[in-house]
Design a protein around this motif. Structure first.
Motif, short mmCIF file in Angstrom:
data_model
loop_
_atom_site.label_atom_id
_atom_site.label_comp_id
_atom_site.label_asym_id
_atom_site.label_seq_id
_atom_site.Cartn_x
_atom_site.Cartn_y
_atom_site.Cartn_z
N HIS A 222 2.20 2.32 10.35
CA HIS A 222 2.66 1.85 9.76
C HIS A 222 3.76 0.53 10.75
O HIS A 222 3.95 -0.82 11.16
CB HIS A 222 3.59 2.34 9.10
N ALA A 223 3.79 1.46 12.10
CA ALA A 223 4.60 0.95 12.69
C ALA A 223 3.74 -0.46 13.22
O ALA A 223 4.68 -1.56 13.57
CB ALA A 223 5.23 2.05 14.01
N GLN A 226 4.20 -3.28 11.07
CA GLN A 226 4.89 -4.26 11.00
C GLN A 226 5.47 -4.95 12.47
O GLN A 226 6.24 -5.93 11.98
CB GLN A 226 6.18 -2.87 10.75
N PHE A 229 3.38 -8.51 11.78
CA PHE A 229 3.60 -9.31 10.95
C PHE A 229 4.99 -9.92 11.16
O PHE A 229 5.22 -11.43 11.32
CB PHE A 229 4.03 -8.38 9.75
N SER A 230 5.79 -8.99 11.38
CA SER A 230 7.49 -9.43 12.58
C SER A 230 7.08 -10.62 13.39
O SER A 230 7.53 -11.71 13.14
CB SER A 230 8.12 -8.86 13.26
N PHE A 285 12.32 -4.96 9.56
CA PHE A 285 12.44 -3.59 9.00
C PHE A 285 12.80 -2.72 10.46
O PHE A 285 13.07 -3.49 10.93
CB PHE A 285 10.29 -3.70 9.42
N SER A 289 12.44 3.19 11.49
CA SER A 289 11.59 3.31 10.32
C SER A 289 11.04 4.68 9.35
O SER A 289 11.53 5.48 10.19
CB SER A 289 10.43 2.45 10.10
N LYS A 317 9.87 2.23 15.39
CA LYS A 317 8.79 0.82 14.84
C LYS A 317 7.98 0.14 16.57
O LYS A 317 6.79 -0.30 16.31
CB LYS A 317 8.68 0.27 13.91
#
Length: 319
Positions: A222-223, A226, A229-230, A285, A289, A317
């Protein structure tokens, strides 16, 4: 002893809203933080450490002054290890470093030697940033660092050089977007590979009281997703808006008669975009997180068997 009235273990602004996170990251990524001297950084660390331990602070510090020390500390020291981060790896260096490298990549995108040189420099910088801002206290071996670096640089070069050949018959403005495609491809390679140990062994997860529960590869997935994407979104405005402006400006006398101004103007345009894109995309995010207990590995769920499956655990994250 009275407990400190300011809780420095949490950001000043609420992190459950985008606006709060944006304010937080505008302060973290402020390039002026790079001008802090080693003495100022040491002083900030001492004040933050003393405040957290409940020690009486020297002088009459206001809340604003205390938060200023905290953001200086956060800009230079890793949130998990407490180690001072390399200068160019800090988030406050993102705007000045990226505006220079990205501006050059987008100015000299037609020449193969220039593409190779600037993509190599960009991936070298990204490797430093990814290593510096990795999550947790996970060590990264020299071998893993080298493999990630080589793969990301190779991916960026293959993308850039391959697309440059494909767009030769398309309108010239299309070619200006090749550097963005290369940067996006490299981010998708570099970040997961640099943090592959986290994918294998996990990153630290804690409960709402900040007590460490264990390491979770699922949280690491998940981290990293994210962060990728960022980072791609962070590059988008600075690599999408300036080409349109430059395409028009280069047809006007200001730049057509003064080609030596193209690179500085490009760099300034990219910088203007990054000043806003960097903190806003970091704010997509929360830095701290969370993930549902029910999404964790069975071994961690067993440790948390007394908790509601819909409860959450937390992790850093990375950036």
């Amino acid at each position: 002893m009275d407990p400190p009235k300011v809780n420095l273990d949490k950001p000043r602004y609420p992190q459950d809203t985008f606006a709060g996170r944006a304010k937080h990251f505008f302060l973290i990524t402020n390039p002026l933080n790079l001008l802090c001297t080693p003495t100022q950084l040491t002083e900030a660390k001492s004040v933050v450490t003393a405040h957290r331990s409940g020690t009486q602070l020297p002088g009459n510090l206001t809340d604003d002054q205390l938060w200023r020390y905290k953001y200086i500390y956060d800009s230079a020291f890793h949130p998990d290890t407490g180690e001072k981060m390399a200068l160019i790896g800090r988030m406050s260096a993102q705007v000045p470093m990226n505006m220079t490298i990205t501006g050059a990549m987008m100015t000299f995108y037609r020449s193969t030697p220039a593409v190779i040189g600037w993509q190599w420099l960009n991936q070298s910088f990204n490797a430093v940033v990814n290593y510096t801002n990795r999550s947790g206290d996970s060590p990264v071996s020299t071998t893993r660092l080298g493999v990630s670096y080589v793969c990301a640089t190779g991916g960026a070069l293959v993308t850039a050089l391959g697309l440059n050949r494909l767009v030769t018959r398309l309108p010239s403005i299309v070619g200006r977007y090749v550097p963005f495609a290369a940067v996006a491809a490299a981010n998708c390679i570099n970040i997961p590979m640099m943090r592959s140990r986290e994918l294998r062994y996990g990153i630290p997860v804690v409960d709402e009281s900040n007590d460490r529960i264990g390491e979770s590869p699922v949280a690491a997935q998940h981290a990293i997703a994210q962060v990728v994407f960022s980072r791609v979104c962070m590059a988008l405005p600075g690599m999408a808006i300036p080409p349109i402006i430059m395409h028009r400006l280069e047809k006007r006398p200001l730049l057509s008669n003064r080609p030596h101004l193209r690179a500085p103007v490009q760099v300034l345009l990219v910088g203007a975009c990054l000043v806003f894109a960097t903190p806003l995309c970091c704010a997509f995010f929360p830095q701290r997180s969370s993930i549902l207990v029910s999404k964790l590995e069975p071994s961690l769920q067993d440790k948390l068997s007394n908790k509601d499956p819909n409860a959450r655990v937390y992790f850093n994250k990375g950036l």
